[in-house]
Design a protein around this motif. Structure first.
Motif, short mmCIF file in Angstrom:
data_model
loop_
_atom_site.label_atom_id
_atom_site.label_comp_id
_atom_site.label_asym_id
_atom_site.label_seq_id
_atom_site.Cartn_x
_atom_site.Cartn_y
_atom_site.Cartn_z
N TYR A 227 0.85 -1.18 0.00
CA TYR A 227 0.00 0.00 0.00
C TYR A 227 0.90 1.24 0.00
O TYR A 227 1.88 1.31 0.74
CB TYR A 227 -0.88 0.04 1.25
CG TYR A 227 -1.91 -1.04 1.37
CD1 TYR A 227 -3.21 -0.85 0.91
CD2 TYR A 227 -1.60 -2.26 1.98
CE1 TYR A 227 -4.17 -1.84 1.05
CE2 TYR A 227 -2.56 -3.26 2.12
CZ TYR A 227 -3.84 -3.04 1.65
OH TYR A 227 -4.79 -4.02 1.79
N LYS A 228 0.51 2.22 -0.83
CA LYS A 228 1.25 3.47 -0.88
C LYS A 228 0.28 4.63 -0.65
O LYS A 228 -0.74 4.73 -1.32
CB LYS A 228 1.96 3.62 -2.24
CG LYS A 228 2.97 2.50 -2.51
CD LYS A 228 3.67 2.68 -3.84
CE LYS A 228 4.71 1.58 -4.05
NZ LYS A 228 5.45 1.75 -5.33
N MET A 229 0.64 5.48 0.30
CA MET A 229 -0.24 6.58 0.67
C MET A 229 0.44 7.92 0.42
O MET A 229 1.56 8.16 0.85
CB MET A 229 -0.64 6.49 2.14
CG MET A 229 -1.61 7.59 2.58
SD MET A 229 -1.83 7.69 4.39
CE MET A 229 -2.63 6.14 4.73
N PHE A 230 -0.28 8.79 -0.27
CA PHE A 230 0.12 10.18 -0.46
C PHE A 230 -0.84 11.01 0.40
O PHE A 230 -2.06 10.89 0.28
CB PHE A 230 0.02 10.57 -1.93
CG PHE A 230 0.91 9.74 -2.83
CD1 PHE A 230 2.12 10.23 -3.28
CD2 PHE A 230 0.52 8.45 -3.21
CE1 PHE A 230 2.94 9.46 -4.09
CE2 PHE A 230 1.34 7.68 -4.02
CZ PHE A 230 2.55 8.18 -4.46
N TYR A 231 -0.30 11.85 1.26
CA TYR A 231 -1.14 12.58 2.20
C TYR A 231 -0.58 13.98 2.37
O TYR A 231 0.55 14.29 2.00
CB TYR A 231 -1.20 11.86 3.55
CG TYR A 231 0.14 11.45 4.11
CD1 TYR A 231 0.88 12.30 4.93
CD2 TYR A 231 0.67 10.19 3.83
CE1 TYR A 231 2.12 11.92 5.43
CE2 TYR A 231 1.89 9.80 4.33
CZ TYR A 231 2.62 10.66 5.13
OH TYR A 231 3.84 10.28 5.62
N SER A 232 -1.40 14.84 2.93
CA SER A 232 -0.98 16.22 3.19
C SER A 232 -0.64 16.37 4.67
O SER A 232 -1.40 15.95 5.53
CB SER A 232 -2.09 17.20 2.82
OG SER A 232 -2.40 17.11 1.44
#
Length: 309
Positions: A227-232
């Motif tokens: 799983y790869k997460m891009f977040y602010s």
């Protein structure tokens, strides 16, 4: 990874009453006609959001085909959780329908606002949506009194997985007499994408320091078993920056922010902050759509993964 910034795509010109300013939270969906529809939150003169879209060329996102003349989802009725604004978050195609998860805003009296997640459904490939319910699908829990929103949803092996932004019991922090929310990213599962239970999700990310006070809009993809997460990352000192993490189970995440490969520009529309990223893959290209200064007041743009250039 390294992203090559391309350009700003769209910012409202002020001519539309309901979409006067801002194009926030870009949420891409490849339509059956081959165009890429990017759902966005547009604001009126009172900073009330409604959901519309910009249709672009997936081969060349700078080429705009169409901008919505009317909202595909308007604000909710008076007293509802979304009566003071709606903006898009995540979209899933399922059984010839589109499930659009969105944030509904409601003004508070003793706190500035509340934010909870709603679900809207389309049966015409994203031209119109209707609410699944007048109530949120993520309502408040004992510790998440102010926010359960900012969701990313994927469907994997018939299990619907959600990462969402949930407020923590401390609630708020102050900066220069302004009250700012405290929230973290959490994880839930569902059998149908609609019913997520009334339990608090499992915590996914922790703050690195006292400068951080929130994680905004996660966007999760799964490549193989990873799983790869891009977040602010919301900070007191710099506003928003984009972060990145990886996980093998979707719950325990390793923060790898130094690997994100994209930051603010020296000048221009994204020189103060970057946030609310969304990943879209088309043929051999990987795009990241994102907002810049003032949470999308300067519009949304894109970059392309270096290996694709």
């Amino acid at each position: 990874m390294k992203w090559i910034k391309k350009s700003l795509i769209y910012v409202p010109d002020g001519s539309s009453g309901w979409a006067k300013t801002t194009a926030t939270l870009p949420t891409p969906y490849l339509r059956k006609d081959g165009s890429l529809r990017v759902f966005l939150g547009f604001l009126d003169d009172f900073n009330i959001g409604r959901i519309g879209y910009v249709d672009i060329d997936p081969e060349n996102p700078k080429v705009i085909y169409k901008v919505s003349s009317q909202p595909v989802l308007n604000i909710g009725e008076e007293g509802a959780f979304d009566d003071n604004g709606v903006v898009p978050l995540s979209i899933i195609e399922y059984e010839n329908k589109l499930f659009l998860y969105y944030v509904g805003f409601q003004k508070g009296v003793k706190v500035p606002y509340y934010m909870f997640c709603g679900l809207a459904i389309s049966e015409d490939d994203g031209d119109t949506f209707y609410r699944h319910s007048k109530a949120p699908i993520l309502d408040r829990t004992n510790n998440e009194l102010f926010a359960r929103c900012g969701v990313s949803v994927i469907r994997d092996a018939n299990i619907w997985e959600m990462w969402y932004v949930g407020s923590i019991k401390e609630g708020w922090v102050y900066k220069d007499d302004k009250r700012l929310p405290l929230y973290q990213i959490k994880y839930l599962e569902s059998q149908d994408g609609i019913n997520w239970g009334f339990v608090e999700g499992k915590n996914c990310l922790n703050f690195k320091n006292n400068d951080e006070h929130g994680f905004g809009r996660p966007f999760v993809i799964k490549e193989g078993n990873v799983y790869k997460m891009f977040y602010s990352i919301r900070t007191l000192s710099k506003g928003y920056r984009i972060g990145y993490g990886e996980s093998l189970d979707g719950v325990s995440w390793k923060r790898l922010d130094e690997q994100i490969g994209i930051d603010v520009s020296k000048e221009g529309w994204d020189s103060e902050m970057i946030c609310y990223s969304a990943i879209f893959k088309y043929n051999n290209k990987t795009y990241i759509f994102y907002n810049g200064n003032r949470l999308g007041r300067t519009g949304f743009g894109y970059a392309i993964l270096e290996e694709n250039t």
